[in-house]
Write a protein that holds these residues in place. Structure first.
Motif, PDB file in Angstrom:
ATOM      1  N   GLU A 117      56.723 -19.913  47.770  1.00 10.42           N
ATOM      2  CA  GLU A 117      58.204 -19.537  48.349  1.00 10.42           C
ATOM      3  C   GLU A 117      58.525 -18.624  46.872  1.00 10.42           C
ATOM      4  OE1 GLU A 117      60.787 -21.721  50.060  1.00 10.42           O
ATOM      5  OE2 GLU A 117      59.476 -22.861  51.031  1.00 10.42           O
ATOM      6  N   LEU A 118      58.402 -18.618  46.077  1.00  8.78           N
ATOM      7  CA  LEU A 118      59.423 -17.895  44.569  1.00  8.78           C
ATOM      8  C   LEU A 118      58.539 -16.662  44.991  1.00  8.78           C
ATOM      9  CD1 LEU A 118      58.724 -20.850  42.376  1.00  8.78           C
ATOM     10  CD2 LEU A 118      61.167 -19.973  43.598  1.00  8.78           C
ATOM     11  N   HIS A 119      57.444 -16.936  45.723  1.00  6.00           N
ATOM     12  CA  HIS A 119      56.982 -14.832  45.612  1.00  6.00           C
ATOM     13  C   HIS A 119      56.997 -14.427  46.873  1.00  6.00           C
ATOM     14  CE1 HIS A 119      55.851 -16.047  41.159  1.00  6.00           C
ATOM     15  NE2 HIS A 119      55.345 -16.780  41.909  1.00  6.00           N
ATOM     16  N   THR A 120      57.306 -13.934  47.571  1.00  8.29           N
ATOM     17  CA  THR A 120      58.270 -13.667  48.416  1.00  8.29           C
ATOM     18  C   THR A 120      58.238 -12.096  49.013  1.00  8.29           C
ATOM     19  OG1 THR A 120      58.585 -15.598  49.786  1.00  8.29           O
ATOM     20  CG2 THR A 120      58.964 -13.997  50.699  1.00  8.29           C
ATOM     21  N   ALA A 121      57.834 -11.303  49.326  1.00 10.27           N
ATOM     22  CA  ALA A 121      57.522  -9.610  49.703  1.00 10.27           C
ATOM     23  C   ALA A 121      58.645 -10.011  50.455  1.00 10.27           C
ATOM     24  CB  ALA A 121      56.151  -9.486  50.002  1.00 10.27           C
ATOM     25  N   CYS A 122      59.414  -8.690  50.244  1.00  8.71           N
ATOM     26  CA  CYS A 122      60.416  -8.620  51.191  1.00  8.71           C
ATOM     27  C   CYS A 122      59.612  -7.504  52.592  1.00  8.71           C
ATOM     28  CB  CYS A 122      61.944  -7.178  50.199  1.00  8.71           C
ATOM     29  SG  CYS A 122      63.112  -6.810  51.228  1.00  8.71           S
ATOM     30  N   PRO A 123      60.623  -7.882  53.677  1.00 10.01           N
ATOM     31  CA  PRO A 123      59.537  -7.462  55.438  1.00 10.01           C
ATOM     32  C   PRO A 123      60.488  -6.179  54.794  1.00 10.01           C
ATOM     33  CG  PRO A 123      61.647  -8.814  55.208  1.00 10.01           C
ATOM     34  CD  PRO A 123      61.603  -9.309  53.620  1.00 10.01           C
ATOM     35  N   HIS A 124      62.144  -5.487  54.343  1.00 13.57           N
ATOM     36  CA  HIS A 124      62.448  -4.628  54.340  1.00 13.57           C
ATOM     37  C   HIS A 124      61.369  -2.905  52.992  1.00 13.57           C
ATOM     38  CE1 HIS A 124      65.693  -6.528  56.677  1.00 13.57           C
ATOM     39  NE2 HIS A 124      65.190  -6.854  56.273  1.00 13.57           N
ATOM     40  N   CYS A 125      61.241  -3.573  52.340  1.00 14.00           N
ATOM     41  CA  CYS A 125      60.699  -2.457  51.180  1.00 14.00           C
ATOM     42  C   CYS A 125      59.009  -3.056  50.318  1.00 14.00           C
ATOM     43  CB  CYS A 125      61.583  -2.553  50.214  1.00 14.00           C
ATOM     44  SG  CYS A 125      62.040  -3.275  48.887  1.00 14.00           S
ATOM     45  N   ASP A 126      58.836  -4.718  50.612  1.00 14.79           N
ATOM     46  CA  ASP A 126      57.602  -4.770  50.244  1.00 14.79           C
ATOM     47  C   ASP A 126      57.344  -5.055  48.606  1.00 14.79           C
ATOM     48  OD1 ASP A 126      56.237  -4.524  52.536  1.00 14.79           O
ATOM     49  OD2 ASP A 126      55.901  -2.012  52.477  1.00 14.79           O
ATOM     50  N   SER A 127      58.584  -5.367  47.781  1.00 17.52           N
ATOM     51  CA  SER A 127      59.027  -5.554  46.327  1.00 17.52           C
ATOM     52  C   SER A 127      58.546  -7.084  46.528  1.00 17.52           C
ATOM     53  CB  SER A 127      60.067  -5.431  46.505  1.00 17.52           C
ATOM     54  OG  SER A 127      60.511  -5.752  45.241  1.00 17.52           O
ATOM     55  N   GLU A 128      58.037  -7.166  46.001  1.00 14.20           N
ATOM     56  CA  GLU A 128      57.961  -8.432  45.533  1.00 14.20           C
ATOM     57  C   GLU A 128      58.583  -8.869  44.423  1.00 14.20           C
ATOM     58  OE1 GLU A 128      54.475 -10.261  44.692  1.00 14.20           O
ATOM     59  OE2 GLU A 128      53.291  -8.897  46.049  1.00 14.20           O
ATOM     60  N   ASN A 129      59.631  -8.783  43.893  1.00 19.51           N
ATOM     61  CA  ASN A 129      60.361  -8.475  42.820  1.00 19.51           C
ATOM     62  C   ASN A 129      61.726  -9.216  43.615  1.00 19.51           C
ATOM     63  OD1 ASN A 129      62.673  -8.455  40.592  1.00 19.51           O
ATOM     64  ND2 ASN A 129      63.278  -6.208  40.905  1.00 19.51           N
ATOM     65  N   THR A 130      61.764  -9.985  43.754  1.00 19.30           N
ATOM     66  CA  THR A 130      62.836 -11.115  44.630  1.00 19.30           C
ATOM     67  C   THR A 130      62.940 -12.842  44.428  1.00 19.30           C
ATOM     68  OG1 THR A 130      61.004 -12.100  46.281  1.00 19.30           O
ATOM     69  CG2 THR A 130      62.232 -10.245  46.965  1.00 19.30           C
ATOM     70  N   TYR A 131      63.745 -13.479  44.975  1.00 16.05           N
ATOM     71  CA  TYR A 131      64.056 -14.798  44.471  1.00 16.05           C
ATOM     72  C   TYR A 131      65.029 -15.309  46.007  1.00 16.05           C
ATOM     73  CZ  TYR A 131      68.902 -13.522  43.871  1.00 16.05           C
ATOM     74  OH  TYR A 131      70.478 -13.641  44.020  1.00 16.05           O
ATOM     75  N   LEU A 132      64.292 -16.580  45.909  1.00 13.81           N
ATOM     76  CA  LEU A 132      64.797 -17.799  46.211  1.00 13.81           C
ATOM     77  C   LEU A 132      66.364 -18.160  46.080  1.00 13.81           C
ATOM     78  CD1 LEU A 132      64.383 -19.852  48.803  1.00 13.81           C
ATOM     79  CD2 LEU A 132      63.536 -21.138  46.758  1.00 13.81           C
ATOM     80  N   ARG A 133      67.179 -17.014  47.145  1.00 12.88           N
ATOM     81  CA  ARG A 133      69.018 -17.829  46.921  1.00 12.88           C
ATOM     82  C   ARG A 133      68.788 -19.296  47.427  1.00 12.88           C
ATOM     83  NH1 ARG A 133      72.951 -13.368  48.662  1.00 12.88           N
ATOM     84  NH2 ARG A 133      74.411 -14.954  47.981  1.00 12.88           N
TER      85      ARG A 133
END
Length: 161
Positions: A117-133
């Motif tokens: 769950e910590l490595h989830t790509a953004c469905p809007h821009c495909d970035s993997e620079n995301t984090y679990l809130r």
């Protein structure tokens, strides 16, 4: 009218999930079997989550859609022999989820990996620079993530197994 299994599955493609209306019960892999019987059609299904509040609603939608499409009595039952996991989803379901703005679950092949769950790509821009809130989203099968690139908060359909 002669009904075939193919007719039943084609009709089931029209039964949409009430929470994610771009996915059918076929896309979600909820149907575990169909059979033609003397008294009509029997459909066996498995909920995507054991405590899913939409199960009765989905069962009723299956009956309504199939009875109208096939002009026969339809019985829907929960398959107690099978369990649902996110690997049951049809190949095209992941793209439909992403286009709907929900990050699809990663394929698990039955293994438990909390870090998935910590490595989830953004469905809007495909970035993997995301984090679990939050591991808790609008439903029990979703989590909330934030994309550092585009700034969107998005839901992630959790990989369940």
């Amino acid at each position: 009218m002669t009904i075939s299994e193919s007719d039943i599955y084609k009709a089931l493609e029209q039964v949409m999930d009430p929470e994610i209306p771009v996915l059918s019960v076929i896309d979600l892999g909820m149907i575990t079997g169909v059979s033609l019987e003397e008294e009509g059609v029997r459909v066996k299904m498995v909920p995507t989550f054991s405590a899913c509040p939409a199960v009765d609603y989905i069962k009723q939608n299956i009956r309504t859609v199939l009875e109208k499409a096939l002009d026969t009595k339809v019985t829907v039952e929960i398959d107690r022999e099978a369990t649902w996991n996110s690997d049951r989803m049809a190949a095209g379901a992941h793209e439909k989820l992403k286009n709907f703005g929900i990050a699809p679950p990663q394929m698990r092949q039955g293994e438990e990996h909390a870090e998935i769950e910590l490595h989830t790509a953004c469905p809007h821009c495909d970035s993997e620079n995301t984090y679990l809130r939050s591991p808790f989203g609008s439903t029990l099968c979703r989590a909330i993530h934030y994309c550092r690139n585009c700034g969107y908060v998005f839901e992630h359909f959790k990989p369940l197994g």
